[in-house]
Design a protein around this motif. Sequence first.
Motif, PDB file in Angstrom:
ATOM      1  N   HIS A  28      30.091  42.395  37.657  1.00 19.09           N
ATOM      2  CA  HIS A  28      30.631  41.103  38.098  1.00 19.09           C
ATOM      3  C   HIS A  28      31.940  41.339  38.848  1.00 19.09           C
ATOM      4  N   ILE A  29      31.963  41.003  40.109  1.00 17.54           N
ATOM      5  CA  ILE A  29      33.202  41.127  40.886  1.00 17.54           C
ATOM      6  C   ILE A  29      33.672  39.715  41.205  1.00 17.54           C
ATOM      7  N   SER A  30      34.607  39.212  40.410  1.00 18.36           N
ATOM      8  CA  SER A  30      35.143  37.868  40.631  1.00 18.36           C
ATOM      9  C   SER A  30      36.535  38.001  41.230  1.00 18.36           C
ATOM     10  N   THR A  31      36.683  37.553  42.475  1.00 20.25           N
ATOM     11  CA  THR A  31      37.999  37.693  43.118  1.00 20.25           C
ATOM     12  C   THR A  31      39.030  36.792  42.425  1.00 20.25           C
ATOM     13  N   GLY A  32      38.586  35.637  41.917  1.00 21.98           N
ATOM     14  CA  GLY A  32      39.509  34.764  41.176  1.00 21.98           C
ATOM     15  C   GLY A  32      40.037  35.477  39.935  1.00 21.98           C
ATOM     16  N   ASP A  33      39.138  36.145  39.187  1.00 21.89           N
ATOM     17  CA  ASP A  33      39.567  36.888  37.985  1.00 21.89           C
ATOM     18  C   ASP A  33      40.512  38.021  38.370  1.00 21.89           C
ATOM     19  N   MET A  34      40.199  38.707  39.476  1.00 21.01           N
ATOM     20  CA  MET A  34      41.054  39.830  39.897  1.00 21.01           C
ATOM     21  C   MET A  34      42.465  39.325  40.219  1.00 21.01           C
ATOM     22  N   LEU A  35      42.523  38.169  40.917  1.00 24.31           N
ATOM     23  CA  LEU A  35      43.836  37.623  41.291  1.00 24.31           C
ATOM     24  C   LEU A  35      44.589  37.112  40.064  1.00 24.31           C
ATOM     25  N   ARG A  36      43.857  36.441  39.158  1.00 23.97           N
ATOM     26  CA  ARG A  36      44.528  35.948  37.944  1.00 23.97           C
ATOM     27  C   ARG A  36      45.049  37.114  37.103  1.00 23.97           C
ATOM     28  N   ASP A  66      40.836  43.570  51.913  1.00 24.04           N
ATOM     29  CA  ASP A  66      41.237  44.892  51.398  1.00 24.04           C
ATOM     30  C   ASP A  66      40.840  45.024  49.935  1.00 24.04           C
ATOM     31  N   LEU A  67      41.087  43.949  49.183  1.00 25.99           N
ATOM     32  CA  LEU A  67      40.810  43.958  47.741  1.00 25.99           C
ATOM     33  C   LEU A  67      39.319  44.196  47.478  1.00 25.99           C
ATOM     34  N   VAL A  68      38.474  43.461  48.230  1.00 21.93           N
ATOM     35  CA  VAL A  68      37.020  43.533  47.997  1.00 21.93           C
ATOM     36  C   VAL A  68      36.448  44.848  48.528  1.00 21.93           C
ATOM     37  N   LYS A  69      36.909  45.283  49.661  1.00 26.22           N
ATOM     38  CA  LYS A  69      36.381  46.528  50.225  1.00 26.22           C
ATOM     39  C   LYS A  69      36.664  47.692  49.270  1.00 26.22           C
ATOM     40  N   ASP A  70      37.841  47.688  48.732  1.00 24.57           N
ATOM     41  CA  ASP A  70      38.225  48.728  47.788  1.00 24.57           C
ATOM     42  C   ASP A  70      37.331  48.669  46.544  1.00 24.57           C
ATOM     43  N   ARG A  71      37.108  47.457  46.039  1.00 24.42           N
ATOM     44  CA  ARG A  71      36.309  47.296  44.806  1.00 24.42           C
ATOM     45  C   ARG A  71      34.853  47.718  45.024  1.00 24.42           C
ATOM     46  N   LEU A  72      34.285  47.376  46.197  1.00 26.79           N
ATOM     47  CA  LEU A  72      32.868  47.682  46.451  1.00 26.79           C
ATOM     48  C   LEU A  72      32.612  49.174  46.584  1.00 26.79           C
ATOM     49  N   GLN A  73      33.679  49.956  46.760  1.00 30.04           N
ATOM     50  CA  GLN A  73      33.491  51.395  46.917  1.00 30.04           C
ATOM     51  C   GLN A  73      33.756  52.169  45.633  1.00 30.04           C
ATOM     52  N   GLY A  79      25.405  50.651  41.087  1.00 31.63           N
ATOM     53  CA  GLY A  79      24.078  50.245  40.621  1.00 31.63           C
ATOM     54  C   GLY A  79      23.744  48.795  40.942  1.00 31.63           C
ATOM     55  N   GLY A  80      24.655  48.073  41.542  1.00 32.99           N
ATOM     56  CA  GLY A  80      24.400  46.663  41.869  1.00 32.99           C
ATOM     57  C   GLY A  80      25.577  45.810  41.461  1.00 32.99           C
ATOM     58  N   TRP A  81      25.876  44.798  42.269  1.00 28.24           N
ATOM     59  CA  TRP A  81      27.029  43.944  41.985  1.00 28.24           C
ATOM     60  C   TRP A  81      26.726  42.491  42.252  1.00 28.24           C
ATOM     61  N   LEU A  82      27.556  41.667  41.652  1.00 27.89           N
ATOM     62  CA  LEU A  82      27.490  40.231  41.913  1.00 27.89           C
ATOM     63  C   LEU A  82      28.882  39.803  42.368  1.00 27.89           C
ATOM     64  N   LEU A  83      28.944  39.355  43.595  1.00 28.77           N
ATOM     65  CA  LEU A  83      30.220  38.959  44.176  1.00 28.77           C
ATOM     66  C   LEU A  83      30.405  37.457  43.941  1.00 28.77           C
ATOM     67  N   ASP A  84      31.493  37.101  43.278  1.00 29.15           N
ATOM     68  CA  ASP A  84      31.723  35.719  42.849  1.00 29.15           C
ATOM     69  C   ASP A  84      33.097  35.286  43.367  1.00 29.15           C
TER      70      ASP A  84
END
Length: 222
Positions: A28-36, A66-73, A79-84
């Motif tokens: 689970h890649i939640s940008t809101g959670d990452m920022l909080r 930048d935040l998401v590109k870094d996380r996706l790598q 194995g698979g992700w969900l971008l939220d």
Amino acid sequence: MNLVLMGPPGVGKGTQARYLVEGRRLVHISTGDMLRAAVASGSELGQKVEAVLAAGELVSDDLMMDLVKDRLQQPDVAGGWLLDGFPRTGAQAEGLIGMLEEIGQTVDAVLVITAPDEEIVRRLTQRVTCRVCGKIMNRKDLDPARPGVCPACGAETDPVTGKAAIYQRDDDTEATIRRRLQVFATETMAAARVLQGRFPYHEIVGTGTPDEVARKVADVLG
Ligand code: AMP
């Protein structure tokens, strides 16, 4: 499987994300959670974005990309992700397409969950979360005799921070919710339109119980 989950705040995205992540073993890649988390830690990023989040505005596209590109790598998401919560603007959607090409990944499905604004305002002003187990609930799910105790995990305080376990997000006030809905309708739907032309795309009506919505999601994913 790589999924993008979109929808206005309070549509039940977080709950559906949990189901999908558990059922399909996605990260689970939640940008809101990452920022909080950045705000809570007081990091440089957190200090930069704190006021933006509190106002219900969007953090800048460059910073988010930048935040998401870094996380996706990072290896754990291979194995698979969900971008939220990303992309939220047309520019972020174009950026996502570009960065996926660059890192050799794709999106198997874009899911957009929708609900009427008034339903969302009603839900969000009632929304509370447990700091300890992460469960998202409606105030009416709390025990009236013990409203400070999480009905899911029994916690009353967070052992790490010492704060009350049950809390309401700072941006779940009616004025901020209305602003976030406006941002969704203009900016984020523009992002959805960009992705719609590129990847398998599904809009799902998010009214009904979480299980009913999960069934609709499962149907479109096959
Ligand atoms: P969320 O938990 O997804 O509702 O995100 C909470 C807040 O974080 C939003 O209201 C924005 O201020 C910020 N945020 C999260 N994701 C993004 C994004 N992709 N672009 C810009 N701001 C974001």
